[in-house]
Design an enzyme around this catalytic site. Structure first.
Site, PDB file in Angstrom:
ATOM      1  N   ASP A 156       1.471 -12.368  10.094  1.00 27.07           N
ATOM      2  CA  ASP A 156       2.305 -12.516  11.300  1.00 27.07           C
ATOM      3  C   ASP A 156       2.028 -13.832  11.996  1.00 27.07           C
ATOM      4  OD1 ASP A 156       3.715 -10.194  11.047  1.00 27.07           O
ATOM      5  OD2 ASP A 156       2.411  -9.015  12.356  1.00 27.07           O
ATOM      6  N   ASP A 189      -3.322 -10.316  12.711  1.00 26.10           N
ATOM      7  CA  ASP A 189      -2.608 -10.222  11.432  1.00 26.10           C
ATOM      8  C   ASP A 189      -2.276 -11.634  10.944  1.00 26.10           C
ATOM      9  OD1 ASP A 189      -0.530  -7.942   9.924  1.00 26.10           O
ATOM     10  OD2 ASP A 189      -0.262 -10.091   9.588  1.00 26.10           O
ATOM     11  N   THR A 239      -0.802   7.578  -1.310  1.00 27.44           N
ATOM     12  CA  THR A 239      -2.113   7.460  -1.979  1.00 27.44           C
ATOM     13  C   THR A 239      -2.999   6.398  -1.311  1.00 27.44           C
ATOM     14  OG1 THR A 239      -1.330   5.737  -3.456  1.00 27.44           O
ATOM     15  CG2 THR A 239      -1.023   8.009  -4.211  1.00 27.44           C
ATOM     16  N   ARG A 293       0.836  -1.192   0.000  1.00 32.76           N
ATOM     17  CA  ARG A 293       0.000   0.000   0.000  1.00 32.76           C
ATOM     18  C   ARG A 293       0.878   1.251   0.000  1.00 32.76           C
ATOM     19  NH1 ARG A 293      -4.899   1.406   4.022  1.00 32.76           N
ATOM     20  NH2 ARG A 293      -3.328   1.032   5.594  1.00 32.76           N
TER      21      ARG A 293
HETATM   22  N1  URA Z   1      -5.216  -8.489   7.287  1.00 34.80           N
HETATM   23  C1  URA Z   1      -4.997  -9.254   8.384  1.00 34.80           C
HETATM   24  O1  URA Z   1      -4.018  -9.990   8.443  1.00 34.80           O
HETATM   25  N2  URA Z   1      -5.887  -9.203   9.397  1.00 34.80           N
HETATM   26  C2  URA Z   1      -6.979  -8.425   9.362  1.00 34.80           C
HETATM   27  O2  URA Z   1      -7.764  -8.437  10.321  1.00 34.80           O
HETATM   28  C3  URA Z   1      -7.185  -7.624   8.223  1.00 34.80           C
HETATM   29  C4  URA Z   1      -6.295  -7.676   7.201  1.00 34.80           C
END
Ligand code: URA
Length: 245
Positions: free
Chosen positions: A239, A236, A144, A140
């Site tokens: 992760d 995440d 922008t 990202r």
């Molecule tokens: N990406 C992720 O890994 N977790 C989320 O909750 C949203 C996007």
């Protein structure tokens, strides 16, 4: 067999969330947890739901998170490939000749959105070992906030293949929308999107951009937070798959 949610709940096509998202025919205000996107297939098999719950727990280790994702990917692949075309071929069993079914057409393509999509691939490939694999890397742009492509590698003859784009989380939908756009530009026979978890915002965004692309998911969570994370979600995904936190 998993029918589209809208079909199972017998809902109309109009929607408060997007073109193809409709509330169920219930009294009272629409409930986002039971909203009924026409093109969304909610994989509500008990094994899928059980494994997803174990993954959501914050005390799940990297090892068990990855193993569960692998198992879930296998189960979800079973459903996302349910409508694959078959053809008849003649074979010899030890006893006689028979006409039997095999999958028709060129090998499927699984497209992983880096990096978390990669965590789903192993499970998918253990169910469909002959599938081809494409990768799309997007980040990202901090100015922008638009997705910028840094990697793109697809198998050949994609115009003769069915494609399943995969990412564990359909959250804002920005990466998924951009990835599907890049894949569609190559003219594949069909495109589906497979994720573990999504939310009403992600579904609405995806369906606005690509109303023709069915979404397969194990859950539609409540909402996005201000940082683009799904609530209650599982954190995440990248992760948790790779143990990078
Ligand atoms: N990406 C992720 O890994 N977790 C989320 O909750 C949203 C996007």
């Amino acid at each position: 067999m998993v029918r589209p949610l809208a079909q199972r709940l017998r809902v109309p096509a109009a929607s408060p969330f997007g073109e193809n998202i409709s509330p169920p025919k219930e009294e009272g205000p629409p409930n986002p947890m039971t909203a009924t996107p026409a093109q969304v297939h909610l994989l509500d098999h008990p094994l899928v739901q059980h494994k997803l719950t174990l993954m959501r727990r914050k005390d799940a280790s990297t090892n068990s998170f990855r193993r569960l994702l692998n198992e879930l990917a296998m189960l979800m692949t079973y459903e996302v490939t349910r409508d694959m075309a078959l053809q008849d071929i003649e074979i010899e069993t030890p006893l006689e000749t028979m006409t039997a079914k095999v999958i028709d057409g060129k090998k499927l393509v699984f497209v992983s959105i880096l990096r978390a999509g990669t965590g789903i691939l192993d499970g998918m490939l253990s169910v469909v070992p002959g599938a081809r694999v494409g990768h799309i890397g997007l980040y990202r742009d901090p100015q922008t906030l638009k997705p910028v492509q840094y990697y793109f590698k697809m198998p050949s003859e994609i115009e003769e293949r069915d494609v399943i784009v995969v990412d564990p989380m359909l959250a804002t939908g920005n990466s998924a929308i951009a990835a599907v756009e890049k894949v569609k530009a190559l003219g594949p026979k069909s495109v589906k999107f497979l994720c573990l978890l999504t939310c009403p915002e992600g579904i609405a965004a995806m369906q606005k951009a690509h109303p023709d692309v069915p979404i397969y998911t194990a859950a539609i969570d409540r909402q996005l937070n201000d940082h683009g994370y799904i609530l209650p979600g599982l954190g995440d995904a990248g992760d948790r798959i790779f143990g990078t936190k």
